[in-house]
Scaffold this active site. Structure first.
Site, PDB file in Angstrom:
ATOM      1  N   LYS A   8      -0.219   4.328   0.897  1.00  0.00           N
ATOM      2  CA  LYS A   8       1.318   4.433   0.682  1.00  0.00           C
ATOM      3  C   LYS A   8       1.586   5.787   0.160  1.00  0.00           C
ATOM      4  O   LYS A   8       2.909   6.324   0.110  1.00  0.00           O
ATOM      5  CB  LYS A   8       1.735   3.411  -0.051  1.00  0.00           C
ATOM      6  CG  LYS A   8       1.489   2.019   0.931  1.00  0.00           C
ATOM      7  CD  LYS A   8       1.848   0.747  -0.001  1.00  0.00           C
ATOM      8  CE  LYS A   8       1.860  -0.485   0.985  1.00  0.00           C
ATOM      9  NZ  LYS A   8       2.555  -1.342   0.643  1.00  0.00           N
ATOM     10  N   GLU A  95       7.812   2.965  -8.004  1.00  0.00           N
ATOM     11  CA  GLU A  95       9.123   2.964  -7.482  1.00  0.00           C
ATOM     12  C   GLU A  95      10.119   2.502  -8.275  1.00  0.00           C
ATOM     13  O   GLU A  95       9.977   1.373  -8.590  1.00  0.00           O
ATOM     14  CB  GLU A  95       8.939   2.133  -6.067  1.00  0.00           C
ATOM     15  CG  GLU A  95       8.581   2.967  -4.852  1.00  0.00           C
ATOM     16  CD  GLU A  95       8.556   2.268  -3.669  1.00  0.00           C
ATOM     17  OE1 GLU A  95       7.688   2.507  -2.889  1.00  0.00           O
ATOM     18  OE2 GLU A  95       9.106   1.365  -3.583  1.00  0.00           O
ATOM     19  N   ARG A 186       0.235  -1.437  12.420  1.00  0.00           N
ATOM     20  CA  ARG A 186      -0.264  -2.609  13.288  1.00  0.00           C
ATOM     21  C   ARG A 186       0.744  -3.147  13.775  1.00  0.00           C
ATOM     22  O   ARG A 186       2.063  -3.027  13.649  1.00  0.00           O
ATOM     23  CB  ARG A 186      -1.063  -3.286  12.400  1.00  0.00           C
ATOM     24  CG  ARG A 186      -0.168  -4.112  11.467  1.00  0.00           C
ATOM     25  CD  ARG A 186      -1.055  -4.909  10.217  1.00  0.00           C
ATOM     26  NE  ARG A 186      -0.383  -5.020   9.107  1.00  0.00           N
ATOM     27  CZ  ARG A 186       0.577  -6.029   8.801  1.00  0.00           C
ATOM     28  NH1 ARG A 186       1.031  -6.806   9.837  1.00  0.00           N
ATOM     29  NH2 ARG A 186       1.206  -6.042   7.506  1.00  0.00           N
TER      30      ARG A 186
END
Lengths: 372, 635
Positions: A8, A95, A186
């Protein structure tokens, strides 16, 4: 590709460089005390709450919400230990938490030559424990301009990453602003709703691309029409914190059908819910030309399911689709926490079903044991 | 000559009754249900009858009380209060009547005064006429009920229970009426309660006359049973001698042991120049026409023995107990012994035990004692209730006390000591109703209503089961007997329709039944055009558990001495008084068994520590089943 985007932090770096809007966040935190100091500084700069995330995590796992600075130290140590245990990598990053956002995502498809298209937006805000329950395409509460902007941004992000094949670009949407979250490299459970509103078979396309073929469709060939909703029919007890009903056997299974109803699943009479895997029995995807028609069709479909044995999410969904906020499309990721009344349902609660149960028992036993 | 309606005040009602040249009729639908259908006539049928019964103009409709409150929750799955509420909506003008067993309310043994008062207060919100009796004609046993009914502004109808025999003279009954009037004052209706349908028409006429001679203004309500087929004769004599109200019911359902037909009474008395005041004959006929087609569904509850029983004059069983007694005999496999029990043993027991009135709970004591005497030897296994009767717990014997040898047989050699120490009516202390409310709240998982609490205080376990039934199966009174009482299942494709409690019409079509390999049964129903499946667990085949080896009575007694308590007879557990690990002393009550509505305590024979409790409340037992085990202290 999965190497780049499955990580990420790498993904964030690529996106930042491409000018994709992002929630303020950090690189991988340094090991030990230095990392903790970085976190403290981040909290001071952007304010709480902040999210502490495992770099290798996914599917809602490996995420911790931190409400205040004094909680940071304990969470930091635990998050690292957990990430190491779960993903074999103790990297974590931070975050800023966007409070009560909508979860909006865009289905994208790209071929090896870099032609990239999108299949419109999906609203996956209705979640439990950061895991999706209900997905809606398109995210119709957004204005057409917002939908277009977010879709274009997704394509841009995919191109920036050099992305190939089917994937999902996930955003947080709050007060008209949206922030890039991650790219899921995916096919996702909820791809069915995008298929229903575009007519594109995403799985077939994905296999063709993997075989090295070029994308045969252009963006201008994609037309979004109508509404689609997917509801995950899980063998879970929503009233008991969605506890899976593993080990129980499906005694009776009857499923709905008819116009606009799609089922993806493998459930059958005699199926025993595995203890170790997902509790998903079947995915109900419903299409309708208008939102009201879609909700009516959902109600019919849910009512036509007969699943006896495990508890399921069906009675909860029946309650959900009658909720005025749901009908109005007014929901965000805090929906279940702010709508506790959704959990006030009885299994098979109507008076006639109670009486029918008694009649079935009189029939089964050849007489009324309660009148003997 | 006016019809009496529910909104009239008591004074004008009584005035109308006193001035009437004819007579009034009470429709004893409850007694008919209890006597001829084992109390099973459903509210559904009573609601079908309601419009015509309302138009018929009865003095009252007896629709609650007796055993019906218990059977409502136990076998009919209907809330006794909701029943009254719905009938009141359908029958705004007709007074509702109950039958109350005094101290024993609607049950079988004495309740504390505060429970009695609370119960009467709640029921009096729906019930206008309170027929109250005591099986020993012991007026103090009725006092709390009489007072509360008076306070609620409803009609008191105290009873003199009637029977036959040398002691049952006019003088005795007239004196008893005096005793009642001293408590109630003159503003009552007095019931001659002839629950057995005993005596000849001439005997009843003479009794009514004797009472009217002594108390000319007293309103007499004659209540009888048609067990010998001759109640219309007794009713006729009662009215000709001055009774102002009589009991009968609808001919579509009259049977053998309950009331006679209203229409026959009207026709017979018309020929004597007596008019049924307020009665609309066409509506009486219409009532039976409205419910006649329901009767076949109740056939399973009709008497095992068909026909009138003039021998009731010998055995004196009340009509209300005939059906259940014969049912017990059939279930217990001793129907063939009935002639001996009814015609030889029962009259003998009656006489031996004091010739009191064979009505609840006295009739159960007489009956179970007679059955036990025939099966196990005379007074060899006395029930707990027989012991209580002999100890005077129900009140004094009206005429004479049973002979010493019975006391000796029941209580052993030291019977005089037992009688001296334990004899006499016990003051029953008030119950902590608030504590009971908390217990019920815990058991139900929600705060009960006052009405739920009232039912719970009388029948704790059955009330909880009923309220749980309602939660699970809804308001089942809406189902007609053709569904609720169906035997042998429904044919494939049969369509069942009914209207639910909220007034919504429903249709259920019966689908196939499927058995799975592991023994589960799936029942498919089409419910309002939606397919539904109901899954039932496999039923454990009878005899799957190893059958307890048959133990003789002596073996059971021997085991009990060693601390291994076994069920001495087929029974249900009605209370468990002890917990494992607890110390017990000789004589401590361990648990209470109930059979044929009679309770029998099981007491520790020696001091010890309770090792195992093998039963729980409500469990049904076969003789020889393990109850509890006490580790008896050495020495």
């Amino acid at each position: 590709m999965i190497d780049n985007l499955g990580n990420k932090v790498t993904a964030r770096k690529i996106m930042a460089e491409a000018g994709i809007p992002m929630v303020p966040g950090t690189q991988n935190l340094q090991a030990g005390e230095a990392g903790l100091q970085e976190a403290v500084a981040f909290g001071k700069q952007y304010g709480y709450p902040i999210m502490l995330k495992a770099t290798a995590g996914g599917g809602g796992r490996g995420i911790r919400k931190i409400e205040q600075e004094k909680d940071l130290k304990d969470h930091y140590a635990m998050a690292r230990a957990e990430a190491k245990a779960a993903f074999g990598d103790d990297s974590v990053y931070l975050e800023k938490a966007v409070v009560k956002p909508k979860h909006i995502e865009v289905q994208i498809i790209a071929d090896k030559k870099g032609s990239t298209i999108h299949l419109g937006t999906r609203d996956c805000s209705i979640q439990r424990r950061n895991q999706k329950l209900v997905e809606i395409a398109p995210a119709f509460q957004l204005t057409p301009e917002q939908q277009e902007a977010i879709s274009q941004t997704a394509v841009k992000a995919a191109k920036a990453a050099g992305y190939f094949n089917a994937g999902t670009v996930e955003f947080l949407f709050d007060n008209g602003k949206f922030y890039f979250m991650e790219i899921n490299t995916r096919l996702q459970v909820e791809h069915t709703v995008s298929e229903m509103i575009t007519g594109i078979d995403v799985v077939r396309t994905q296999i063709k691309l993997a075989m090295g073929k070029d994308l045969s469709i252009k963006q201008e060939d994609i037309h979004l029409r109508g509404h689609a909703v997917e509801m995950r029919i899980n063998a879970e007890d929503p009233k008991n914190n969605f506890m899976p009903e593993g080990g129980k056997t499906v005694r009776v299974y009857r499923s709905p059908g008819g116009y606009g109803v799609r089922l993806d699943g493998f459930c059958y009479q005699g199926f025993t819910i595995p203890q170790v895997y997902d509790s998903l029995l079947v995915k109900l995807t419903v299409f309708g030309w208008s939102w009201n028609e879609t909700v009516d069709r959902l109600r019919r479909s849910l009512n036509n399911f007969v699943i006896i044995g495990p508890k399921t999410t069906i009675p909860f969904y029946l309650n959900l689709i009658n909720d005025p906020d749901f009908k109005a499309g007014s929901f965000d990721t805090s929906f279940l926490e702010t709508h506790e009344q959704l959990f006030n349902y009885e299994e098979d609660s109507s008076e006639v079903n109670k009486l029918a149960h008694l009649i079935a028992e009189i029939h089964c036993k050849g007489g009324n044991a309660y009148a003997a | 000559m006016t019809r009496i309606t529910q909104d009239m005040d008591i004074a004008s009602m009584l005035a109308a009754l006193r001035q009437a040249d004819g007579y009034y009729i009470t429709n004893t639908a409850r007694d008919m249900s209890q006597s001829d259908y084992k109390n099973r006539i459903l509210l559904h049928t009573d609601l079908l009858a309601a419009p015509a019964r309302e138009a018929a103009g009865y003095f009252s409709l007896e629709i609650t009380g007796g055993a019906s409150v218990h059977v409502d929750i136990l076998r009919k799955q209907v809330d006794p209060f909701l029943k009254l509420e719905l009938l009141r909506q359908a029958m705004p003008n007709t007074m509702f009547q109950t039958l109350c067993r005094g101290l024993n309310l609607f049950g079988y043994r004495p309740y504390p005064a505060n429970v009695i008062r609370f119960t009467v207060r709640e029921f009096a919100k729906y019930v206008d006429v309170w027929r109250t009796f005591d099986f020993l004609n012991h007026v103090p046993n009725m006092q709390a009920v009489l007072e509360e009914v008076g306070k609620a502004g409803k009609i008191n109808e105290p009873c003199i229970c009637f029977s036959t025999g040398p002691e049952h003279t006019d003088a005795y009954y007239v004196a008893k009426v005096g005793e009642i009037l001293a408590v109630t004052g003159a503003d009552i209706t007095l019931c001659i309660k002839n629950h057995g349908g005993l005596g000849t028409p001439r005997r009843i006429g003479a009794l009514v006359n004797a009472i009217k001679q002594a108390y000319p203004d007293l309103i007499i309500h004659y209540h009888g049973h048609n067990t010998d087929g001759n109640d219309v004769g007794r009713i006729t004599e009662a009215v000709l001698n001055g009774a102002k109200i009589v009991d009968a019911s609808d001919h579509a359902f009259t049977g053998y042991y309950g009331p006679p037909a209203v229409l026959t009474v009207i026709q017979t008395l018309k020929d004597h120049g007596k008019t049924a005041v307020g009665i609309d004959e066409a509506a009486v006929i219409a009532t039976s026409d409205a419910i006649r087609d329901q009767r076949p569904h109740y056939a399973q509850f009709e008497s095992q023995i068909k026909g009138f029983q003039p021998t009731v004059q010998i055995h004196k069983l009340p009509g209300g107990a005939m059906g259940s007694s014969l049912e017990q005999a059939a279930k217990g496999g001793f129907l063939d012994k009935m002639p001996d029990i009814l015609h030889k043993e029962l009259p003998k027991v009656q006489e031996e035990l004091g010739n009191f009135w064979s009505v609840t709970p006295g009739s159960q004591i007489l009956w179970t004692t007679a059955v036990s005497n025939v099966q196990h030897g005379r007074y060899e296994s006395p029930s707990g209730d027989l012991k209580n009767l002999l100890l005077g717990k129900y009140g004094p014997f009206p005429f004479y006390q049973p002979a010493d040898w019975i006391y000796e047989k029941v209580f052993g050699e030291d019977w005089r000591k037992v009688l001296a120490e334990q004899g006499g009516a016990e003051a029953i202390s008030d119950m902590d109703i608030e504590q009971e409310r908390k217990t019920l709240t815990d058991r139900l998982g929600y705060e009960p209503t006052e009405q739920q609490l009232v039912i719970y205080l009388q029948h704790p376990n059955d009330a909880v089961n009923f309220y749980k039934f309602e939660t699970e199966f809804g308001k089942a009174y809406v189902l007609p007997p053709s569904i609720f009482l169906r035997q042998g299942g429904f044919p494939l494709g049969e369509t069942l329709s009914f209207r639910d409690h909220c007034g919504k019409e429903h249709m259920i079509e019966v689908g196939p039944v499927q058995k799975s390999a592991d023994g589960h049964t799936n029942v498919y129903l089409n419910v309002d055009h939606h397919e539904r499946v109901y899954v039932f667990e496999p039923v454990k085949p009878a005899g799957a558990a190893p059958a307890a080896a048959k133990l003789s009575k002596e073996e059971i007694a021997e085991l009990a001495k060693a601390g291994d308590f076994r069920a001495p007879f087929a029974a249900n557990v009605s209370a468990v008084s002890v917990k494992a690990g607890q110390e017990v002393a000789a004589g401590d009550q361990l648990l209470v068994l109930e059979a044929m509505k009679m309770q029998t305590p099981v007491v520790a024979e020696a001091a010890g520590v309770l090792a195992v409790v093998s039963v729980k409340v409500g469990q049904s037992l076969q003789p020889g089943d393990k109850l509890v085990k006490v580790d008896v202290k050495e020495g």
